[in-house]
Design an enzyme around this catalytic site. Structure first.
Site, mmCIF file in Angstrom:
data_model
loop_
_atom_site.group_PDB
_atom_site.id
_atom_site.type_symbol
_atom_site.label_atom_id
_atom_site.label_comp_id
_atom_site.label_asym_id
_atom_site.label_seq_id
_atom_site.Cartn_x
_atom_site.Cartn_y
_atom_site.Cartn_z
ATOM 1 N N ASP B 59 0.852 -1.193 0.000
ATOM 2 C CA ASP B 59 0.000 0.000 0.000
ATOM 3 C C ASP B 59 0.886 1.239 0.000
ATOM 4 O OD1 ASP B 59 -1.897 1.909 0.209
ATOM 5 O OD2 ASP B 59 -2.540 1.384 2.242
ATOM 6 N N LYS B 61 0.462 3.714 -1.991
ATOM 7 C CA LYS B 61 -0.333 4.845 -2.511
ATOM 8 C C LYS B 61 0.517 5.677 -3.480
ATOM 9 C CE LYS B 61 -3.858 5.063 1.037
ATOM 10 N NZ LYS B 61 -3.350 3.992 1.952
ATOM 11 N N ASP B 64 3.107 9.494 -8.069
ATOM 12 C CA ASP B 64 4.238 10.264 -8.585
ATOM 13 C C ASP B 64 4.171 10.285 -10.111
ATOM 14 O OD1 ASP B 64 6.827 11.543 -8.705
ATOM 15 O OD2 ASP B 64 7.189 10.678 -6.726
#
Lengths: 211, 211
Positions: B59, B61, B64
């Site tokens: 995870d 997330k 970028d």
């Protein structure tokens, strides 16, 4: 004359290479920006090592719930980071949680307003993110040199807080943003150069002349 | 009968504790979800260690530019992750970059549509993110149990791909989302319990009964 600082985005994967390049170019940079590729590859301790060379910005683009974001920010500051980068998109409560940790360490918080690579979901929102960053007392924003007109608009919103612009170099961003930016972030054009020191020096001089 | 799986969000900071809890509750969970607090605290190798117990969802997330997101996803998969979580708001190119890496490793990609903690900047966007996740061939979405009506709406958009719902327990989310979810993610209610095994078992049984 307004001074534009050069930030090294040190997205290499090896500890020795990271330290070598940082030492090599330290005369031309104000900060070292460290992202997950380096930290995951050689451990979060690299932040402390690099901090001995120049202040480190932990570019963790934190974008989680406040509870988790606070822990991530704390780890960054405990390991010596001077600043962390948080995604404004994650919302006010997340940014506040990160700011609260930063205060404990006398650190700074920079908020991503939109990514250089995509405005798909940021349109109409990045201005609101910039306003929020100012309201909450953040120390700077990240704005895309690939869209100078956006950096200009964001500058009008945020006023005198820092504006850090990545995307010049490998991502094809425009040096026009030096009119609005306080910091220009350069990665591949330095660390992938055959002569990082020379490349950093050239960019540093170009920034001084343009300014 | 549709089976709802329980995912352990293992957001502790110590390696031994992480491995102990994972081993303790393994009979009741389908996956272990690992976030940056654990990985930064004890190194990315923890993903491989936990993978021996249950498949790991990294995870991270990811939010970028595609270049960096690809590297982060690669590190996760190389270290044994079975799936990674990416922020849809980072844009189509980022999600594609992560999907391309996942394919190399026969891995899965789950897209955050909105955070449990904030809908501030996600309103009107999370539906578009969900549509994009399906179009690109992602394997699942992350949807907030704190807003069951949103999970319902997202389910209508994504159809039969996985729907993983965090936020039940410490964040006050609603078990109503079991009507739409394939996986319920629980963290603190298990790992902060005096008896993680018993707590996991209770949640597991509750999910079976509600189903």
């Amino acid at each position: 004359m307004r001074k534009i600082e050069l930030v090294l985005a040190l997205d290499v994967l090896e500890r020795e290479k990271a330290l070598d390049i940082a030492n090599d170019v330290k005369d031309y940079i104000s900060h070292i920006k460290v992202n997950y590729p380096l930290v995951l590859s050689c451990g979060v301790g690299i932040i402390g090592e690099l901090s001995k060379i120049k202040p480190v910005i932990a570019d963790f683009k934190i974008a989680d719930i406040p509870y988790t974001s606070e822990i991530i920010a704390r780890i960054a500051f405990e390991n010596g980071a001077k600043a962390v980068i948080v995604h404004g998109f994650a919302g006010r409560e997340t940014v506040k949680a990160v700011l609260n940790v930063a205060k404990e360490f006398d650190g700074e918080v920079y908020v991503v307003t939109e990514l250089t690579s995509s405005e798909e979901f940021f349109k109409g929102i990045s201005d609101k993110i910039a306003k929020m960053a100012v309201e909450l007392g953040c120390h700077g924003i990240i704005a895309p040199s690939t869209r100078p007109e956006r950096v200009k608009a964001l500058k009008e919103i945020v006023g005198d807080i820092k504006i850090l612009c990545p995307g010049i170099g490998a991502q094809g961003g425009s040096l026009e943003v030096v009119k609005y930016a306080t910091h220009i972030i350069v990665g591949r054009a330095i660390y992938n150069s055959k002569n990082p020191k020379k490349s950093a020096e050239e960019i540093y001089k170009k920034l001084s002349q343009l300014d």
